[in-house]
Design a protein around this motif. Structure first.
Motif, PDB file in Angstrom:
ATOM      1  N   GLY A  11       0.818  -1.212   0.000  1.00  0.00           N
ATOM      2  CA  GLY A  11       0.000   0.000   0.000  1.00  0.00           C
ATOM      3  C   GLY A  11       0.846   1.254   0.000  1.00  0.00           C
ATOM      4  O   GLY A  11       0.596   2.202  -0.741  1.00  0.00           O
ATOM      5  N   VAL A  14       2.628   1.683  -3.446  1.00  0.00           N
ATOM      6  CA  VAL A  14       1.759   2.171  -4.512  1.00  0.00           C
ATOM      7  C   VAL A  14       1.557   3.673  -4.396  1.00  0.00           C
ATOM      8  O   VAL A  14       1.509   4.390  -5.387  1.00  0.00           O
ATOM      9  CB  VAL A  14       0.402   1.437  -4.477  1.00  0.00           C
ATOM     10  N   VAL A  58      -5.755   2.517  -1.550  1.00  0.00           N
ATOM     11  CA  VAL A  58      -5.137   2.253  -2.855  1.00  0.00           C
ATOM     12  C   VAL A  58      -6.100   2.593  -3.993  1.00  0.00           C
ATOM     13  O   VAL A  58      -5.727   3.292  -4.944  1.00  0.00           O
ATOM     14  CB  VAL A  58      -4.656   0.787  -2.948  1.00  0.00           C
TER      15      VAL A  58
END
Length: 145
Positions: A11, A14, A58
């Protein structure tokens, strides 16, 4: 426990390349995902909150980043731009349509689709550093001499 640590690292990885708007969207999405996850996982609400928070952050961060990029490219290319969120389960499609000029800024209409259904329409002001390259003799809508 190892799965949770891996999910947290993924997470964060990203979101490291995102803009400030994407971070803010990820925070809101993470909070909403945590709340929903805690409610849905009756056996272990903490686990549900953790998983829901990661997924919400996300997905929301990705959608915000894509819509910002679509709006900027729409102004740069002076034509509609369509983006798809392949990371999103719901098949989110974002269409940016150029609108009127307001000084050095352009109003862009963002349409969000879930599959083929329109779910949201939003306007965003995108400003450029240089004066837009107008063709000789052409006056943008709303501007008069």
């Amino acid at each position: 426990m190892k799965k949770k640590i891996v999910a947290l690292i993924l997470g964060v990885a990203v979101l490291t390349g995102c803009t400030k708007q994407a971070y803010e969207g990820a925070v809101v999405g993470g909070a909403a995902g945590s709340a929903v996850g805690a409610i849905l996982d009756e056996e272990n609400p903490w686990r549900g909150a953790f998983i829901g928070g990661i997924v919400g952050a996300v997905v929301t961060g990705t959608i915000v980043e894509i819509s910002s990029k679509a709006a900027e490219e729409c102004v740069s290319y002076d034509r509609p731009v369509v983006y798809r969120c392949y990371r999103c389960r719901e098949n989110i499609i974002i269409k940016a349509i150029p609108g009127r000029w307001v000084g050095k800024c352009r109003i862009v209409k963002l349409k969000y689709f879930k599959g083929r259904n329109l779910i949201k329409v939003k306007e965003k002001k995108v400003c450029v550093k240089k004066t837009p390259p107008f063709k000789r003799g052409w006056v943008p809508p709303g501007h008069r001499h």
